[in-house]
Scaffold this active site. Structure first.
Site, PDB file in Angstrom:
ATOM      1  CG  ASP A   1      -3.200  13.157   4.037  1.00 13.21           C
ATOM      2  OD1 ASP A   1      -3.651  13.288   5.183  1.00 13.21           O
ATOM      3  OD2 ASP A   1      -3.467  12.196   3.293  1.00 13.21           O
TER       4      ASP A   1
ATOM      5  CG  ASP B   1      -4.005   4.818 -12.021  1.00 13.61           C
ATOM      6  OD1 ASP B   1      -3.751   4.298 -10.919  1.00 13.61           O
ATOM      7  OD2 ASP B   1      -3.112   5.292 -12.752  1.00 13.61           O
TER       8      ASP B   1
ATOM      9  NE  ARG C   1      -6.152  13.848   5.829  1.00  9.30           N
ATOM     10  CZ  ARG C   1      -7.136  12.973   6.055  1.00  9.30           C
ATOM     11  NH1 ARG C   1      -8.372  13.401   6.272  1.00  9.30           N
ATOM     12  NH2 ARG C   1      -6.906  11.678   6.061  1.00  9.30           N
TER      13      ARG C   1
ATOM     14  CG  HIS D   1      -2.038   0.968   1.149  1.00  7.23           C
ATOM     15  ND1 HIS D   1      -3.071   0.871   0.238  1.00  7.23           N
ATOM     16  CD2 HIS D   1      -2.293   2.090   1.877  1.00  7.23           C
ATOM     17  CE1 HIS D   1      -3.908   1.874   0.417  1.00  7.23           C
ATOM     18  NE2 HIS D   1      -3.455   2.633   1.394  1.00  7.23           N
TER      19      HIS D   1
ATOM     20  CG  HIS E   1     -10.460   4.098   2.467  1.00  6.63           C
ATOM     21  ND1 HIS E   1     -11.086   4.485   3.623  1.00  6.63           N
ATOM     22  CD2 HIS E   1      -9.126   4.109   2.757  1.00  6.63           C
ATOM     23  CE1 HIS E   1     -10.185   4.739   4.560  1.00  6.63           C
ATOM     24  NE2 HIS E   1      -8.987   4.516   4.054  1.00  6.63           N
ATOM     25  CG  ASN E   2     -11.035  -0.964  -2.755  1.00  4.71           C
ATOM     26  OD1 ASN E   2     -11.825  -0.061  -3.004  1.00  4.71           O
ATOM     27  ND2 ASN E   2     -10.054  -1.280  -3.583  1.00  4.71           N
ATOM     28  CG  HIS E   3      -8.808  -4.488   2.190  1.00  8.74           C
ATOM     29  ND1 HIS E   3      -8.067  -4.107   1.092  1.00  8.74           N
ATOM     30  CD2 HIS E   3      -8.825  -5.838   2.181  1.00  8.74           C
ATOM     31  CE1 HIS E   3      -7.651  -5.195   0.465  1.00  8.74           C
ATOM     32  NE2 HIS E   3      -8.099  -6.254   1.094  1.00  8.74           N
TER      33      HIS E   3
END
Length: 742
Positions: free
Chosen positions: A275, A502, A120, A53, A99-101
């Protein structure tokens, strides 16, 4: 928190394996980077920063395929967001994030904080956020009360955060497929506007300059959120809510205004700003120090905390929301603090910039970390993944593509309008404020959202597009078609495509077949961006989108922006005037692989979607956009799910008009999903010039009527439908599914 393990215990018990750090990586850190055993805090930092990530260690070789430069690109990948020149010293700033999980586990907070994080990224660049879009992908709603609950909460999370921030949501897309039953997708895109001279960077330079923490206090929410998003997802994670952040949009609003006041009016005090997103303080501080080729010395006891007895490990890895890290010129700390005090926000100097390249953390009078900062950011072991072409694609390449057997074209059209992916998504968008700030020209429900640029005649068009089915069947072609779909949507609104962001949503990259899908589809995206002249300026990668070993379709989301130089030339998607001529732009062929028609009729997808002729399509799309700017086009609507039949119906919904169309092909082709096509209407007095300019890229197919009927003549069938009845089917589909008791 219980007593942390000693370095020796870490070596023996290997807790880092639960944080997505491999034994090989641990040994490399010990033997080649630190030449000692890392302590508990240090190994936590490595686990977060070396996660996929944060580091893109698996996907980085693939990301290098993307074209990132262009004549309008001011800032490409590497900063908080991409920056693209829109003339007159102004720029559009935009980025998309997944922010899938978190959204799968805790839909409301996962969705809300997904929106907050992407805001942000944009205002840290010095831009004021002006629009939000979201790309939402759910499992099937029918007989699935859990999915209906998750959908309701996700939509509420997106809407509440954006509405409280006072930023309009201009739509996006919502799709439904069984592949997302165990792992829904939430991709949020934010668009901002700024003067190029006000652009900020995430640098930390200047020995003795202050590292300032501003915004909300740090809690224990979101700890190891980055590693949570970098591992296989299973039923065990359904209760892992501690990895999900909790958002406060009112705090974010204050933080945004304070940061913009600092950047726009006192930039001489500021060196850099970033951020605190994934991996919290460690990510922002280490990245800023690396970018500035500096070191950093931080005292974690000075970090504002909302919970007692937080360890250094927890403070550094917390992903509490609404926080920023600043590098402030020495001597201006109090000046900066006064600004944030006015907004009731914490602003605390927690450390200083050094020139030794070391990353040093103090906590409770102990040094809990002392490592070269580049070991966290630039020394990550990139992993070469194995690739394997899936057998399903080899098999389908040797078979004939599926062809539909349609008995009644009218009945088929009605059935397609009742498919949730095609149906009206007002159930979703009505929960968003699309008009706040009063700059919205076109809101949700059109091919693109459109916003005027204040104090100018310019407008920005924006869209998000995903089609995992095409990418699943042929990743390279699917990647091309996804970018082309975005470009077609932008042009349909009268805008010139500029650039893309993307979100690359895929399964486990350790599976050779999934990595092959990632590689091939990114090659397709890169090819299309190169030809269409839409460079990639920002984005993110979201892997491990699986549930109990079952991956989602490979689902790259493309967010594209376009420029309209005069908003008087914005093109509506609905037909405008009875008597106008209707043209089909682009050629139609029997392209049914992965289509809505195929899924509806067979319950599955198969075959190979056709590869688009990108140079040829680019030629007529950009020619069409010029004619739009000259005022020759009355309306335009792209053809996507459901093909020409669905688009003709949608083009007269919410009007008092109808269409009378005669086609020289059979009823099957009415629902083909050949990419790069549009329907446009042209006033009779402009028809000759339009035809002359567009040449054989267009064919006249009918005219707009005032009888509210959809009349389509085909070589082997006839469609005669009442527009109001079709619209009723289209509008009631999703609300009916959401009210279902099953």
């Amino acid at each position: 928190m219980k007593q942390a393990m000693t370095p020796e215990e870490i070596k023996e018990k290997k807790p880092y394996l639960d944080w997505s750090l491999s034994e090989h990586e641990y040994d490399y850190i010990c033997d080649h980077l630190l030449h000692r055993l890392p302590n508990y805090t240090e190994i936590g930092l490595f686990s977060a920063m070396w996660s996929e990530h944060c580091s893109y260690k698996k996907s980085k070789p693939v990301l290098k395929l993307f074209p990132t430069k262009g004549k309008r690109v001011v800032q490409g990948p590497g900063e908080g967001a991409g920056v693209v020149d829109i003339d007159d010293g102004q720029a559009v700033v935009f980025k998309a994030e997944s922010h899938n999980h978190p959204t799968t586990v805790e839909p409301y907070q996962g969705a809300a904080t997904g929106v907050g994080g992407i805001l942000r990224d944009v205002f840290s660049m010095g831009a004021r956020p002006v629009a939000i879009l979201d790309s939402l992908h759910f499992g099937e709603l029918k007989d699935n009360p859990t999915m209906r609950y998750k959908m309701e909460e996700t939509i509420k999370g997106v809407g509440d955060y954006g509405n409280c921030m006072g930023i309009p949501n201009l739509g996006g897309e919502t799709t439904f497929d069984p592949c997302y039953n165990g792992n829904i997708l939430l991709n949020a895109m934010n668009v901002g506007i700024m003067d190029i001279k006000d652009m900020e960077h995430g640098d930390a330079t200047g020995v003795g300059n202050a590292v300032m923490y501003v915004g909300a206090k740090t809690g224990r929410d979101g700890i190891h959120g980055a590693t949570f998003a970098s591992a296989d997802f299973s039923e065990e994670h359904a209760t892992q809510r501690s990895a999900v952040q909790v958002g406060d949009p009112f705090m974010e609003k204050l933080l945004m205004e304070a940061c913009l006041e600092l950047i726009l009016h006192h930039r001489e005090w500021l060196v850099g700003i970033q951020d605190m997103g994934a991996a919290g303080i460690v990510s922002s501080s280490a990245e800023m120090a690396t970018e500035g080729k500096s070191g950093m010395d931080l005292n974690l006891n000075l970090v504002p905390q909302r919970e007692p007895n937080m360890s250094a490990y927890e403070i550094m890895l917390s992903e509490s929301q609404e926080r920023m890290l600043l590098c402030v010129k020495k001597g201006h700390e109090e000046d900066v603090k006064k600004i944030f005090d006015e907004y009731n926000l914490d602003a605390v100097t927690i450390g200083r910039i050094t020139d030794d390249g070391r990353y040093v953390l103090h906590h409770d009078d102990q040094v809990v970390c002392d490592i070269p900062v580049v070991t966290l950011t630039e020394k990550v072991l990139e992993e070469k993944s194995e690739e394997k072409k899936p057998q399903r694609i080899i098999d389908v390449e040797q078979s004939e593509n599926w062809q539909p057997e349609i008995e009644d074209a009218g009945q088929t059209l009605r059935a397609l309008l009742n498919q949730p992916t095609i149906a009206n998504d007002q159930f979703v968008t009505q929960q968003y404020d699309s008009q706040v700030r009063t700059d919205t020209i076109v809101g949700p429900g059109s091919d693109s959202g459109i916003l005027r640029v204040r104090h100018t005649k310019k407008a920005i068009a924006m869209t998000t597009d995903t089609n995992g089915r095409f990418v699943y069947l042929d990743p390279k072609v699917g990647g091309q078609r996804t970018v082309l779909e975005s470009a077609t949507n932008i042009v349909a609104s009268g805008a010139l495509p500029l650039a893309i962001t993307d979100c690359l949503n895929y399964g486990d990259p350790n599976d050779p077949e999934i990595f092959w899908e990632l590689h091939q589809s990114c090659q397709g995206i890169a090819d299309a961006c190169e030809i269409l002249e839409t460079p990639v300026v920002s984005g993110n990668v979201s892997l491990y989108n699986e549930n109990n070993g079952k991956a989602i379709y490979p689902s790259p989301m493309i967010g594209m922006v376009g420029l309209i130089k005069n908003y008087d030339h914005v093109i509506p998607m609905h037909m405008q005037t009875a008597g106008d001529k209707i043209y089909l732009v682009g050629k139609t062929d029997d392209d049914f692989a992965g289509s809505e028609l195929q899924k509806m009729m067979t319950g599955k997808i198969s075959g190979l979607p056709h590869a688009p002729n990108l140079p040829g399509i680019k030629d007529y799309l950009y020619k069409l956009q010029k004619l739009m700017a000259e005022g020759l086009v009355q309306s335009a609507h792209d053809l996507s799910e459901g093909g020409l039949g669905v688009s003709l119906a949608e083009s007269v919904f919410d009007t008092d008009l109808g269409v009378n169309v005669k086609l020289d092909f059979n009823k099957n082709l009415l629902f083909s999903e050949t990419p790069g096509r549009l329907i446009v209407s042209v006033a009779p007095e402009n028809a000759a010039k339009f035809e002359q300019e567009m040449g054989d890229a267009v064919s006249e197919i009918g005219q707009v009527t005032d009888d509210k009927q959809l009349n389509i003549s085909l070589t082997n069938d006839q469609v005669n439908e009442d527009v109001a009845k079709l619209q009723k089917i289209w509008k009631e589909c999703i609300p009916c599914l959401m009210k279902s008791k099953a």
